[in-house]
Design a protein around this motif. Structure first.
Motif: not given
Length: 153
Positions: A139-148
């Protein structure tokens, strides 16, 4: 900081399970009986993680009407999520190690029956903590960054 990998949690659980199994095998006779709900305290931490995830998720996704998350608060929440999943994995390993010793002994040692119930409660609670910690981290993943990207190490 990278996302928690399943192999990290499995490794921690296996190490804990082996160590506890060996320790219990040597000293089960001198240990006091386990309280039935000894492991249930992990459920409280899991509940806190779930509530935190439910309140932080809309803010992280920048939904209308929500206040943005302070970066320091987000970093602390990620640390809580990673610590929760790792603690749950370690405690899950502890309960598995205990169960590995107790299940064969249930027919011969009277205390093993009651301790088995406590170990199952603890194992379920530890699994809930791992799940809650991983969900909070998700839930805390930044929506602006691509997936790792998947690493192949």
């Amino acid at each position: 900081m990278s996302f928690t990998k399943p192999r990290q949690l499995v490794a921690a659980a296996l190490v804990a399970a082996v160590l506890v199994y060996l320790l219990v095998r040597m000293a089960y006779g001198v240990l006091p009986q386990l309280p039935t709900f000894a492991g249930a305290t992990l459920l409280l931490i899991a509940l806190i993680d779930v509530v935190f995830a439910l309140t932080m998720r809309p803010r992280i996704k920048r939904r209308p009407g929500t206040e943005p998350v302070d970066p320091l608060t987000a970093a602390r929440a990620v640390a809580l999520a990673k610590a929760s999943s790792l603690a749950g994995a370690i405690m899950g390993g502890v309960w598995v190690g205990l169960l590995a010793y107790l299940l064969p002994e249930r027919g011969t040692v009277q205390a093993a029956g009651a301790d088995t119930v406590a170990a199952v409660v603890g194992l379920v609670s530890a699994a809930a903590l791992v799940a809650a910690g991983l969900w909070l981290e998700h839930c805390l993943r930044n929506p602006d960054e691509p997936e790792e990207p998947l690493d192949e190490d």
